[in-house]
Scaffold this active site. Structure first.
Site, PDB file in Angstrom:
ATOM      1  N   LYS A  50     -23.447 -18.914 -46.515  1.00 47.24           N
ATOM      2  CA  LYS A  50     -23.276 -17.868 -45.496  1.00 47.24           C
ATOM      3  C   LYS A  50     -22.604 -16.639 -46.114  1.00 47.24           C
ATOM      4  CE  LYS A  50     -22.856 -21.289 -41.825  1.00 47.24           C
ATOM      5  NZ  LYS A  50     -21.939 -22.143 -41.056  1.00 47.24           N
ATOM      6  N   GLN A  94     -15.639 -23.134 -39.690  1.00 42.72           N
ATOM      7  CA  GLN A  94     -16.641 -24.141 -40.070  1.00 42.72           C
ATOM      8  C   GLN A  94     -16.245 -25.523 -39.533  1.00 42.72           C
ATOM      9  OE1 GLN A  94     -19.563 -23.443 -41.759  1.00 42.72           O
ATOM     10  NE2 GLN A  94     -20.125 -25.580 -41.451  1.00 42.72           N
ATOM     11  N   ASP A 117     -20.696 -17.860 -33.690  1.00 48.18           N
ATOM     12  CA  ASP A 117     -21.360 -19.162 -33.657  1.00 48.18           C
ATOM     13  C   ASP A 117     -21.835 -19.483 -32.237  1.00 48.18           C
ATOM     14  OD1 ASP A 117     -21.753 -20.460 -36.061  1.00 48.18           O
ATOM     15  OD2 ASP A 117     -19.709 -21.251 -36.175  1.00 48.18           O
TER      16      ASP A 117
END
Ligand code: NAD
Length: 281
Positions: A50, A94, A117
């Protein structure tokens, strides 16, 4: 006739090139902060990928590596700092987090307009009520791949295997939004094949290698494989690709299907988060 392979890498490249030229012309760059707790090797790979892609499109990216024993309070304090940092438009913590940290609490400590997200209860609620603001990147990637085939989603039978809050459920809601008739299968579903055989669109997101076999797939179906599994050092999906491709109409490979588009969708979400910040939302 064997299925057409949907080339996720190629589609992602096109999206990222578009984003790169858009970002080039901007004075202020979209900023993403990535928080990684601990040393899970899979998470390290996802985060690096990412970060690398974000830098390639010339966005601003900062990464925070925290020790696996970090306290919940220290992690909350970092998220608060990032929430208050105007250079950071999107925050990504994450997952999974170590067991001693409450994932729900941390996810929901991110300001909804910085939640790139799309995992906060606020953003999932907006998605559920048909007023999407920031939707989960992987679910957006799945829809993007289905749409890339040119098939009409409206009126189709869609089956999603997996019901997690971050993949299965949002994919099902997005397909409903596009007027598909949607069934969701999960680990307690009695006879999965009975459902999957009726699917014009089949999305596998269970995290179980070779869960979807040729016998479970309708001829000509669009098969999207979200799964990422490590088998004998190789990455495979949830679909028995070699056999299912003989019967499906379209199929995504693993790797090279959903993964690259997910990252592109994350970049798009960060750009959108920046626009939200400009509007003062
Ligand atoms: P999860 O473990 O949270 O959820 C898995 C779901 O699958 C559960 O709802 C469970 O009920 C269902 N399931 C498990 N075993 C099953 C079985 N035998 N039959 C039917 N259903 C079953 O996982 P997740 O976070 O939703 O991720 C799913 C998969 O997608 C994983 O392999 C993950 O690595 C992958 N993933 C890929 C991307 C990407 O960008 N490509 C992003 C996120 C997740």
């Amino acid at each position: 006739m064997p299925a057409k392979i949907i080339d996720g890498k190629k589609i992602a490249e096109k999206i990222l090139n578009g984003l790169k030229s858009k970002i080039k012309s901007m004075k202020e760059k979209p900023g993403l902060a990535i928080v990684l707790v601990g040393d899970n090797p899979a998470s390290e790979i996802y985060v690096s990928s990412k970060e690398k892609t974000f830098k390639e499109v010339e966005g601003y990216c900062e990464r925070h590596n925290l020790d696996k024993d970090v306290s919940e309070m220290d992690l909350l304090n970092l998220v608060t700092k990032l929430n208050n940092n105007p250079k950071v438009h999107g925050i990504l913590v994450q997952l999974p987090l170590p067991k001693h940290i409450n994932e729900h609490l941390i996810t929901n400590s991110i300001l909804p307009h910085k939640d790139v997200d799309g995992f906060t209860s606020v953003n999932l609620g907006h998605l559920m009520s048909g007023n999407t603001i920031l939707a989960p990147a992987t679910a957006r990637a799945v829809l993007n791949l289905i749409e890339s085939t040119g098939i009409e989603i409206e009126g189709k039978n869609a089956v999603v295997v997996g019901r997690s809050n971050i993949v299965g459920k949002p994919v099902a809601i997005m397909l409903l939004e596009k007027n598909a008739t949607v069934a969701v299968c999960h680990s307690k579903t009695k006879n999965i094949a009975e459902h999957t055989k009726k699917a014009d669109i089949l999305v596998a997101a269970a995290g179980k290698p070779k869960l979807i076999t040729r016998e479970m797939v309708k001829e000509g179906a669009v098969v999207i494989d979200v799964g990422i599994n490590r088998v004998n050092g190789k990455i495979v999906g949830d679909v028995d690709f070699e056999n299912v491709k003989e019967i499906a109409g379209y199929i995504t490979p693993v790797p090279g299907g959903v993964g690259p588009i997910t990252i592109a969708m994350l970049m798009e979400n960060t750009l959108k988060a920046m626009e939200l910040a400009k509007k003062g939302i």
